[in-house]
Scaffold this active site. Structure first.
Site, PDB file in Angstrom:
ATOM      1  N   HIS A   1       3.444   6.811  15.750  1.00 34.37           N
ATOM      2  CA  HIS A   1       2.499   5.760  15.385  1.00 34.37           C
ATOM      3  C   HIS A   1       3.194   4.417  15.161  1.00 34.37           C
ATOM      4  O   HIS A   1       4.356   4.357  14.766  1.00 34.37           O
ATOM      5  CB  HIS A   1       1.765   6.135  14.090  1.00 34.37           C
ATOM      6  CG  HIS A   1       0.965   7.380  14.195  1.00 34.37           C
ATOM      7  ND1 HIS A   1       0.642   8.165  13.109  1.00 34.37           N
ATOM      8  CD2 HIS A   1       0.397   7.991  15.272  1.00 34.37           C
ATOM      9  CE1 HIS A   1      -0.076   9.196  13.502  1.00 34.37           C
ATOM     10  NE2 HIS A   1      -0.241   9.120  14.809  1.00 34.37           N
TER      11      HIS A   1
ATOM     12  N   TYR B   1       4.367   7.661   1.724  1.00 34.54           N
ATOM     13  CA  TYR B   1       5.052   6.518   2.321  1.00 34.54           C
ATOM     14  C   TYR B   1       4.400   5.195   1.914  1.00 34.54           C
ATOM     15  O   TYR B   1       3.193   5.080   1.838  1.00 34.54           O
ATOM     16  CB  TYR B   1       5.142   6.636   3.842  1.00 34.54           C
ATOM     17  CG  TYR B   1       3.834   6.741   4.586  1.00 34.54           C
ATOM     18  CD1 TYR B   1       3.271   5.638   5.204  1.00 34.54           C
ATOM     19  CD2 TYR B   1       3.173   7.957   4.685  1.00 34.54           C
ATOM     20  CE1 TYR B   1       2.080   5.735   5.903  1.00 34.54           C
ATOM     21  CE2 TYR B   1       1.986   8.069   5.379  1.00 34.54           C
ATOM     22  CZ  TYR B   1       1.437   6.956   5.980  1.00 34.54           C
ATOM     23  OH  TYR B   1       0.247   7.063   6.658  1.00 34.54           O
TER      24      TYR B   1
ATOM     25  N   LYS C   1       8.049   0.911   6.723  1.00 38.66           N
ATOM     26  CA  LYS C   1       7.639   2.072   5.926  1.00 38.66           C
ATOM     27  C   LYS C   1       8.827   2.611   5.137  1.00 38.66           C
ATOM     28  O   LYS C   1       9.979   2.535   5.587  1.00 38.66           O
ATOM     29  CB  LYS C   1       7.105   3.189   6.831  1.00 38.66           C
ATOM     30  CG  LYS C   1       5.872   2.808   7.636  1.00 38.66           C
ATOM     31  CD  LYS C   1       5.443   3.931   8.561  1.00 38.66           C
ATOM     32  CE  LYS C   1       4.219   3.538   9.384  1.00 38.66           C
ATOM     33  NZ  LYS C   1       3.800   4.609  10.319  1.00 38.66           N
TER      34      LYS C   1
ATOM     35  N   ASP D   1      -3.651  11.618  18.616  1.00 38.67           N
ATOM     36  CA  ASP D   1      -2.303  11.884  19.109  1.00 38.67           C
ATOM     37  C   ASP D   1      -2.307  12.716  20.387  1.00 38.67           C
ATOM     38  O   ASP D   1      -1.388  12.607  21.204  1.00 38.67           O
ATOM     39  CB  ASP D   1      -1.472  12.562  18.021  1.00 38.67           C
ATOM     40  CG  ASP D   1      -1.183  11.620  16.860  1.00 38.67           C
ATOM     41  OD1 ASP D   1      -1.277  10.394  17.058  1.00 38.67           O
ATOM     42  OD2 ASP D   1      -0.879  12.108  15.757  1.00 38.67           O
TER      43      ASP D   1
ATOM     44  N   GLN E   1       0.852  -1.190   0.000  1.00 42.51           N
ATOM     45  CA  GLN E   1       0.000   0.000   0.000  1.00 42.51           C
ATOM     46  C   GLN E   1       0.885   1.235   0.000  1.00 42.51           C
ATOM     47  O   GLN E   1       1.979   1.236   0.565  1.00 42.51           O
ATOM     48  CB  GLN E   1      -0.911   0.008   1.241  1.00 42.51           C
ATOM     49  CG  GLN E   1      -1.914   1.157   1.285  1.00 42.51           C
ATOM     50  CD  GLN E   1      -2.924   0.982   2.401  1.00 42.51           C
ATOM     51  OE1 GLN E   1      -3.429  -0.113   2.631  1.00 42.51           O
ATOM     52  NE2 GLN E   1      -3.228   2.057   3.100  1.00 42.51           N
TER      53      GLN E   1
END
Length: 201
Positions: free
Chosen positions: A65, A135, A75, A173, A49
């Site tokens: 995260h 990303y 990533k 967050d 993805q």
């Protein structure tokens, strides 16, 4: 065929990847991924993805995260507009760099990408308005396994810009757990943090 320069970072398995850029009178052309070249350098090649975030204002923070096992994600992060300070924290219990962090500035003027291994916390702050971050990830998003650790956690003492006081955060967050609670939740024990302070869990 294409020359990718790999710079190993202080955190085990994390690296900066400088990708080739070809410029002429029209502008430039970049190769940002190449399966054979990445495989030859033992880098992740199976991306399932690709995501892109747009942040309107400077000093917007996204992070820290990660996803709990078995849904960890590696990533490959690139800033395609504006500039960001990207920070990663090694949260892998068995890693020699566990609990340590690295900060890297990313922008289109520097043809480089940050490879974030599985088991890392990841976040960034925008250094100017209208930032776009692209990303790739190698695993599915799982809301049930997704979590945040506080960007300004006092135990981690991350190297954010001194101007980062009134940052813009999502509700998720703002309500992120502390590093200490993350360790307790995962039954981790560490002897020190990035600041060298002793900590018991």
């Amino acid at each position: 065929m294409y020359k990718f320069e790999i710079e190993q970072l202080a955190l085990q398995d994390a690296c900066l990847i400088r990708h080739p850029v070809f410029a002429d009178d029209r502008g430039r052309f970049s190769v940002t991924s190449h399966q054979a070249e990445f495989a030859a350098r033992s880098l992740q090649t199976e991306w399932i993805q690709e995501n892109e975030s747009f942040s309107r204002d400077a000093f917007t923070v996204r992070g820290l995260h990660a996803q709990h096992p078995p849904f960890e994600q590696a990533k490959l992060v690139r800033c395609v507009a504006g500039s960001i300070l990207d920070i990663i924290v090694d949260a892998r219990q068995d890693s020699p760099s566990f609990g340590h962090s690295v900060a890297v500035e990313l922008s289109p003027s520097q043809p480089r990408m940050l490879f974030v291994p599985r088991g890392f916390l990841h976040g960034f702050i925008t250094l100017e308005p209208d930032c776009i971050v692209n990303y790739k990830v190698d695993g599915e998003y799982s809301p049930e396994h997704d979590f945040s650790v506080a960007w300004n956690d006092s135990e981690l003492a991350l190297d954010w810009p001194s101007e980062a006081e009134n940052v813009i955060l999502s509700e998720k967050d703002r309500n992120a757990q502390s590093w200490r609670d993350f360790l307790r939740e995962n039954q981790f024990r560490v002897a020190h943090t990035t600041t060298g302070r002793e900590m018991s869990v």
